[in-house]
Design a protein around this motif. Structure first.
Motif, short mmCIF file in Angstrom:
data_model
loop_
_atom_site.label_atom_id
_atom_site.label_comp_id
_atom_site.label_asym_id
_atom_site.label_seq_id
_atom_site.Cartn_x
_atom_site.Cartn_y
_atom_site.Cartn_z
N LEU A 148 10.87 7.46 10.19
CA LEU A 148 10.03 7.44 8.42
C LEU A 148 9.18 5.35 8.18
CD1 LEU A 148 9.13 8.00 5.75
CD2 LEU A 148 11.48 7.08 5.35
N ILE A 149 8.16 5.80 8.36
CA ILE A 149 7.53 4.93 8.39
C ILE A 149 6.51 4.12 7.18
CG2 ILE A 149 6.15 4.17 10.45
CD1 ILE A 149 7.50 1.37 9.41
N VAL A 150 6.86 3.04 6.31
CA VAL A 150 5.82 3.41 5.47
C VAL A 150 5.11 1.51 5.85
CG1 VAL A 150 5.27 2.94 2.72
CG2 VAL A 150 6.74 5.23 3.35
N ASN A 151 3.21 1.96 5.80
CA ASN A 151 2.78 0.63 5.95
C ASN A 151 3.26 -0.30 4.47
OD1 ASN A 151 1.20 -1.77 5.80
ND2 ASN A 151 -0.61 -0.30 6.21
N PRO A 152 3.60 -1.70 4.96
CA PRO A 152 4.19 -2.71 3.57
C PRO A 152 3.19 -2.74 2.51
CG PRO A 152 4.41 -3.77 6.10
CD PRO A 152 3.66 -2.38 6.19
N LYS A 153 1.43 -2.07 2.89
CA LYS A 153 0.62 -2.13 2.23
C LYS A 153 1.41 -1.48 0.19
CE LYS A 153 -3.00 -3.12 4.90
NZ LYS A 153 -3.96 -2.57 4.94
N PHE A 154 2.08 -0.40 1.90
CA PHE A 154 1.99 0.87 0.48
C PHE A 154 3.63 0.91 0.18
CE2 PHE A 154 -1.77 1.54 3.45
CZ PHE A 154 -2.58 0.80 2.28
N ARG A 155 4.04 -0.39 0.33
CA ARG A 155 5.90 0.41 0.08
C ARG A 155 6.07 0.28 -2.46
NH1 ARG A 155 8.71 -2.92 4.70
NH2 ARG A 155 7.34 -0.86 6.63
N GLY A 156 6.93 0.96 -2.40
CA GLY A 156 7.07 1.14 -3.87
C GLY A 156 6.41 1.87 -3.94
N THR A 157 5.90 3.14 -4.10
CA THR A 157 4.87 3.49 -4.36
C THR A 157 5.40 4.59 -4.88
OG1 THR A 157 3.11 3.90 -2.39
CG2 THR A 157 2.72 2.28 -3.84
N GLY A 158 6.88 4.67 -3.90
CA GLY A 158 7.02 6.70 -4.19
C GLY A 158 6.34 7.14 -2.73
N LEU A 159 6.12 6.67 -2.04
CA LEU A 159 4.84 7.50 -0.93
C LEU A 159 5.83 7.95 0.15
CD1 LEU A 159 2.44 8.01 0.29
CD2 LEU A 159 2.44 5.72 1.75
N ALA A 160 7.53 7.01 0.63
CA ALA A 160 8.74 7.55 1.08
C ALA A 160 8.85 8.47 0.64
CB ALA A 160 9.58 6.33 1.54
N LYS A 161 9.31 8.43 0.32
CA LYS A 161 9.76 10.26 -0.17
C LYS A 161 8.71 11.14 -0.91
CE LYS A 161 12.24 11.51 -5.66
NZ LYS A 161 12.15 11.09 -6.25
N ALA A 162 7.87 10.62 -0.54
CA ALA A 162 6.84 12.47 -0.99
C ALA A 162 6.39 12.46 0.61
CB ALA A 162 5.45 11.54 -0.87
N ILE A 163 6.12 11.20 1.52
CA ILE A 163 6.72 11.54 2.79
C ILE A 163 8.08 12.46 3.03
CG2 ILE A 163 6.65 10.86 5.62
CD1 ILE A 163 5.37 8.38 4.48
N LYS A 164 9.18 11.89 3.36
CA LYS A 164 10.38 12.88 3.46
C LYS A 164 10.32 14.26 2.94
CE LYS A 164 13.85 11.54 4.37
NZ LYS A 164 14.42 11.78 6.71
N LYS A 165 10.00 14.35 1.41
CA LYS A 165 9.73 15.73 1.22
C LYS A 165 9.10 16.35 2.04
CE LYS A 165 8.44 17.89 -3.31
NZ LYS A 165 7.85 17.90 -4.87
#
Length: 190
Positions: free
Chosen positions: A86-103
């Motif tokens: 799991l990796i989120v581009n730093p520009k997009f952290r804090g947006t809930g993206l990691a949770k959406a990807i993991k789901k």
């Protein structure tokens, strides 16, 4: 920060997403350096193979920028499935993206391997929280796969010596598992 609605999160099963593999590997390496914790490195070829096998989940911003990634891998004759990388581009952290990807990775794992135990190793508190919401529970390493190939993947981690010294009983990572056959494991996704 961009808003979560400006992303497409998809099962990356087509080879056109291979163009993002180098950036994914770079982001994983940079994140490991910034956090000073163990993140197993993966090669560009390995990530490309995940795309070819339909075992990757990728988030792409509306402007085509790579935003995030995770992949799945089966172990122990498909008895276990890890959601990894799991990796989120730093520009997009804090947006809930990691949770959406993991789901999405959780759903992909359940679709491809409905009877498998899903697991992950992490040092990240936010990932532990996401995993908990998905129904994972912390476990000892003895409850994870005994597949030697999985554990070889830890060799590129800066904390591998700890894993070796403790005979694979302890490390800085927390092992978490979701067992679909155990009624105590309830997911908010299914």
């Amino acid at each position: 920060m961009q808003h979560i609605s400006s992303f497409s999160i998809i099962e990356a099963s087509i080879t056109e997403h291979k163009e993002y593999a180098k950036d994914i590997c770079h982001q994983i390496e940079e994140s490991a350096k910034a956090r000073g914790t163990g993140i197993a490195k993966r090669s560009v070829d390995y990530i490309e193979k995940k795309f070819e096998e339909g075992k990757g989940v990728i988030a792409i911003a509306d402007d085509g920028t790579f935003a995030g990634f995770c992949y799945i891998e089966s172990w122990g004759h498909n008895k276990y499935v890890a959601n990894s990388g799991l990796i989120v581009n730093p520009k997009f952290r804090g947006t809930g993206l990691a949770k959406a990807i993991k789901k999405k990775a959780f759903q992909l794992s359940r679709k491809k391997y409905p009877d498998a135990k899903l697991f992950g190793l992490t040092t990240s508190l936010p990932v532990m929280r996401i995993n908990s919401e998905l129904g994972y529970r912390p476990v000892t390493f003895s409850e994870l796969t005994d597949d030697e190939q999985f554990w070889k993947g830890c060799q590129s981690c800066v904390n591998y010596d700890i894993l070796q010294r403790t005979e694979r009983k302890h490390c800085l990572c927390t092992g978490m598992i979701f067992d679909p056959s155990d009624p105590r494991y309830k997911s908010t996704v299914e």
